[in-house]
Design a protein around this motif. Structure first.
Motif, mmCIF file in Angstrom:
data_model
loop_
_atom_site.group_PDB
_atom_site.id
_atom_site.type_symbol
_atom_site.label_atom_id
_atom_site.label_comp_id
_atom_site.label_asym_id
_atom_site.label_seq_id
_atom_site.Cartn_x
_atom_site.Cartn_y
_atom_site.Cartn_z
ATOM 1 N N PRO A 161 3.112 -1.840 9.695
ATOM 2 C CA PRO A 161 2.686 -3.174 9.405
ATOM 3 C C PRO A 161 1.194 -3.261 8.571
ATOM 4 C CG PRO A 161 2.441 -3.413 11.528
ATOM 5 C CD PRO A 161 3.152 -2.156 11.480
ATOM 6 N N LEU A 162 0.494 -2.012 8.712
ATOM 7 C CA LEU A 162 -1.019 -1.948 8.144
ATOM 8 C C LEU A 162 -0.652 -1.771 6.627
ATOM 9 C CD1 LEU A 162 -3.095 0.412 10.503
ATOM 10 C CD2 LEU A 162 -3.418 -2.045 10.067
ATOM 11 N N TYR A 163 0.334 -1.014 6.310
ATOM 12 C CA TYR A 163 0.523 -0.541 5.057
ATOM 13 C C TYR A 163 1.630 -1.357 4.028
ATOM 14 C CZ TYR A 163 -2.394 3.071 7.160
ATOM 15 O OH TYR A 163 -3.316 3.682 7.655
ATOM 16 N N ASN A 164 2.196 -2.423 4.675
ATOM 17 C CA ASN A 164 3.340 -2.992 3.878
ATOM 18 C C ASN A 164 3.020 -4.630 3.794
ATOM 19 O OD1 ASN A 164 5.280 -0.822 3.367
ATOM 20 N ND2 ASN A 164 4.680 -0.439 5.599
ATOM 21 N N THR A 172 0.810 -1.170 -0.011
ATOM 22 C CA THR A 172 -0.143 0.023 -0.041
ATOM 23 C C THR A 172 1.055 1.306 -0.001
ATOM 24 O OG1 THR A 172 -1.701 -1.472 1.088
ATOM 25 C CG2 THR A 172 -2.007 1.125 1.058
ATOM 26 N N THR A 173 2.047 1.207 0.880
ATOM 27 C CA THR A 173 2.978 2.321 0.737
ATOM 28 C C THR A 173 3.399 2.520 -0.414
ATOM 29 O OG1 THR A 173 3.515 1.767 2.860
ATOM 30 C CG2 THR A 173 4.928 3.368 1.874
ATOM 31 N N GLU A 174 3.698 1.636 -1.152
ATOM 32 C CA GLU A 174 4.420 1.788 -2.518
ATOM 33 C C GLU A 174 3.356 2.379 -3.759
ATOM 34 O OE1 GLU A 174 7.913 -1.665 -2.624
ATOM 35 O OE2 GLU A 174 5.819 -2.273 -3.049
ATOM 36 N N ILE A 175 2.027 1.760 -3.569
ATOM 37 C CA ILE A 175 1.314 2.419 -4.616
ATOM 38 C C ILE A 175 0.964 3.810 -4.245
ATOM 39 C CG2 ILE A 175 -0.950 1.506 -3.688
ATOM 40 C CD1 ILE A 175 -1.565 0.467 -6.689
ATOM 41 N N VAL A 176 0.798 4.065 -2.996
ATOM 42 C CA VAL A 176 0.350 5.671 -2.458
ATOM 43 C C VAL A 176 1.581 6.305 -2.955
ATOM 44 C CG1 VAL A 176 0.186 6.828 -0.273
ATOM 45 C CG2 VAL A 176 -1.220 5.184 -0.625
ATOM 46 N N ASP A 191 1.538 10.772 5.629
ATOM 47 C CA ASP A 191 3.056 10.578 5.772
ATOM 48 C C ASP A 191 3.605 9.513 5.346
ATOM 49 O OD1 ASP A 191 5.371 12.640 7.832
ATOM 50 O OD2 ASP A 191 5.745 10.666 6.634
ATOM 51 N N LEU A 192 4.392 9.623 4.316
ATOM 52 C CA LEU A 192 4.792 8.173 3.663
ATOM 53 C C LEU A 192 5.810 7.769 4.508
ATOM 54 C CD1 LEU A 192 5.365 9.135 -0.095
ATOM 55 C CD2 LEU A 192 3.961 7.219 0.832
ATOM 56 N N SER A 193 6.514 8.363 5.464
ATOM 57 C CA SER A 193 7.445 7.509 6.225
ATOM 58 C C SER A 193 6.851 6.815 7.269
ATOM 59 C CB SER A 193 8.731 8.754 6.613
ATOM 60 O OG SER A 193 8.147 9.798 7.192
ATOM 61 N N LEU A 194 5.834 7.735 7.775
ATOM 62 C CA LEU A 194 5.202 6.750 8.921
ATOM 63 C C LEU A 194 4.543 5.734 8.311
ATOM 64 C CD1 LEU A 194 3.175 9.764 10.671
ATOM 65 C CD2 LEU A 194 4.954 8.280 11.438
ATOM 66 N N MET A 195 3.738 5.592 6.974
ATOM 67 C CA MET A 195 3.252 4.481 6.423
ATOM 68 C C MET A 195 4.437 3.394 6.328
ATOM 69 S SD MET A 195 0.881 5.999 3.518
ATOM 70 C CE MET A 195 0.305 4.443 2.921
ATOM 71 N N SER A 196 5.384 3.803 5.681
ATOM 72 C CA SER A 196 6.504 2.770 5.567
ATOM 73 C C SER A 196 7.071 1.958 6.844
ATOM 74 C CB SER A 196 7.577 3.299 4.666
ATOM 75 O OG SER A 196 8.185 4.341 5.459
ATOM 76 N N ASN A 197 6.632 2.620 7.866
ATOM 77 C CA ASN A 197 7.060 1.854 9.270
ATOM 78 C C ASN A 197 5.914 1.276 9.816
ATOM 79 O OD1 ASN A 197 9.833 2.539 9.444
ATOM 80 N ND2 ASN A 197 9.329 4.661 9.747
#
Ligand code: V47
Ligand code: SF4
Length: 392
Positions: A389-392, A350-354, A381-387
Motif C-alpha cells: 500500500p506504500l506505493y499504490n 508510485t509503482t507505475e511511475i517507477v 522489486d516491482l512485484s513487491l512494490m505493486s503488493n
C-alpha cells in the motif's frame, strides 16, 4: 577515455556539416552555445545528432537517474479574466456557471484526502478569478500549512501573482513576502508561454509580459524561493522565438541561480481557439527537448510533463535530454485533459511511475520539490512494490 565521450566524439567527428560539427565540439568541451547555434540546431540538425548530444549532456549531469515526485494539484477555479487563445480550460466570469470556483473548505478537503499518504508537494494553479484575491490565497496557504506543515506548496503562475499583487496595490516584493509568510514555498513555471511581444499579443494578449514574468521570478529568487520555467511551443512561434525565450531564461538563471527545472509545454489543440494549428510531431517534440537540454546549460533539470505528452512520449524524452518526470498527479488537474490529451484522468501510482522509468532502462529516484533525493528505486522489486500500500 570515458566510453560516453568516445561514443559522442565519434558522432561529432562523423558530422559532415562543419558548423554543426563545431557546435557539437563545443558541447563536448562544456562551452556555452549561443543564439545562432541554437537556431541552427533546429534548422539544420537531424534528430539523431541533437538527440545524441542531449543524451550525452543528460548522462554527464545525472547518469541514468530520472527524478519524479509524489504530488497532487489544486485548481481553485477555471474562471479567468483573460482569454488566451490556446486555453481550453478557462471560462470568462460571465460564464462562470460553466466553470468551478472552489471554497477554502473544499480545497482543504482535497488536502485532507492525502492525510497519511506520502505526497510531498501540492501544486496550486488556476484561472485568474477577479474575486479570489491575495488575502483569499493567504488564508488558503495558512490553513494548508497549519494542517500539514511538511507539504511543499508550489503555487501560482506569474500571471496569477501579477494580477493579485496589482489588485492589492502591492509591489511584487511586498506581495511575494506576504505569500511567503503565509506558507508559499516556491513558484511553478506557468504563464511564460513565449516571451516575444508580437506572438504574445496574438496568443495571450493583456496578461503579464515577458519583463513582468521575469521580474516576478527574479524577486522570488531574491527572497530565496525557487521556481520553474516553462515554454509553450508548437503554435505560431518560429525557431528564433524559441531560442530567444530560452536565452532570456538562461540569462536570469546566470543572475540568480533560482530556477530548478525547464518544462517545455506542447500546444494541445482541442477545444480552444488554436484548433486550426496542427499539433507538433513526436520528432519535433523530441528535438525541442534535446535543444532545450543543450541550450539551457545552467538549468540543472529538464522536465517532461506526462499528463500533457502522454506516457509513451514522456518515456521517449528520457533519451532526449530529460531527467525529470512530473509526477504521480492523482487525477487532480484538468488543464490538459480539457485540451485533448490522451491522458483524460492523469494518475500514476508510485509503482507505475517507477515501472515507466525502469522500462526504458533508467534509474527512478523520488525527489522533493527542491530535488533532494528521497528514495532511489533502482534495486526495488516491482512485484513487491505493486503488493504494498506504500506505493499504490
Ligand atoms: O501557463 C494551457 C499551459 C500552463 C494549454 O512548474 C497549455 O512544475 C499546452 O505551467 N496546450 C500551466 N499548454 C501549467 C504549467 C505547469 C505544468 C506542470 C508543471 C509545472 C511546474 C508547470 O499550461 C500555462 C500554459 O502555458 N497551457 N493550455 C494547451 N492547450
Ligand atoms: Fe487564464 Fe491561464 Fe487560461 Fe490564460 S492560460 S486564459 S491566464 S487560465
Amino acid at each position: 577515455m570515458d566510453m560516453r565521450i568516445e561514443q559522442i566524439s565519434r558522432v561529432v567527428e562523423n558530422q559532415t556539416d562543419a558548423a554543426l560539427r563545431k557546435t557539437g565540439e563545443k558541447i563536448i568541451n562544456k562551452e556555452r552555445i549561443f543564439f545562432d547555434e541554437g537556431v541552427m540546431l533546429f534548422e539544420k540538425a537531424g534528430l539523431p545528432y541533437v538527440g545524441a548530444l542531449a543524451n550525452y549532456v543528460r548522462e554527464r549531469l545525472h547518469g541514468n537517474k530520472t527524478y519524479f515526485n509524489r504530488n497532487f494539484h489544486i485548481e481553485p477555479t477555471n474562471v479567468c479574466v483573460f482569454s488566451c487563445a490556446f486555453c481550453s480550460y478557462s471560462r470568462l466570469y460571465a460564464q462562470r456557471d460553466e466553470g468551478w470556483e472552489l471554497s477554502i473548505g473544499q480545497m482543504m478537503d482535497m488536502v485532507k484526502k492525502y492525510d497519511g499518504k506520502p505526497v510531498t508537494e501540492v501544486h496550486i494553479v488556476g484561472g485568474v478569478h477577479p474575486k479570489m484575491n491575495l488575502y483569499f490565497f493567504v488564508e488558503l496557504l495558512q490553513k494548508i500549512k497549519a494542517h500539514r506543515p511538511d507539504l511543499h506548496i508550489k503555487g501560482f503562475t506569474a500571471v496569477e501573482l501579477d494580477y493579485m499583487f496589482r489588485k492589492a496595490k502591492l509591489s511584487v516584493e511586498e506581495g511575494m513576502k506576504v505569500l511567503r509568510e503565509a506558507g508559499l514555498d516556491s513558484l511553478p513555471g506557468g504563464g511564460a508561454e513565449i516571451f516575444d511581444a508580437d506572438i504574445r499579443t496574438q496568443i495571450c494578449d493583456d496578461k503579464v509580459n515577458a519583463d513582468g514574468w521575469l521580474d516576478i521570478h527574479r524577486t522570488a529568487h531574491r527572497l530565496d524561493m525557487h521556481s520553474n520555467a516553462t515554454m509553450l511551443y508548437g503554435h505560431i512561434e518560429n525557431y528564433k522565438h524559441r531560442i530567444s525565450h530560452m536565452e532570456r531564461l538562461r540569462s536570469l538563471q546566470d543572475e540568480t541561480g533560482g530556477f530548478n527545472t525547464f518544462i517545455p509545454l506542447k500546444l494541445r489543440n482541442k477545444g480552444n481557439d488554436m484548433s486550426y494549428v496542427a499539433e507538433s510531431s513526436v520528432i519535433e517534440d523530441m528535438k525541442l527537448y534535446a535543444v532545450s537540454r543543450l541550450y539551457m546549460d545552467n538549468f540543472p533539470h529538464i522536465k517532461a510533463y506526462w499528463p500533457m505528452l502522454g506516457r509513451q512520449s514522456a518515456q521517449l524524452t528520457l533519451s532526449f535530454g530529460v531527467n525529470d518526470l512530473d509526477g504521480t498527479i492523482d487525477d487532480s488537474t484538468k488543464i490538459y485533459s480539457m485540451a485533448g490529451s490522451e491522458e483524460q484522468h492523469p494518475s500514476l501510482s508510485t509503482t507505475e511511475i517507477v515501472a515507466l522509468i525502469k522500462q526504458v532502462k533508467r534509474e527512478p529516484v523520488e525527489r522533493d520539490t527542491l530535488y533532494n533525493e528521497i528514495k532511489n528505486y533502482k534495486d526495488m522489486d516491482l512485484s513487491l512494490m505493486s503488493n504494498s500500500p506504500l506505493y499504490n
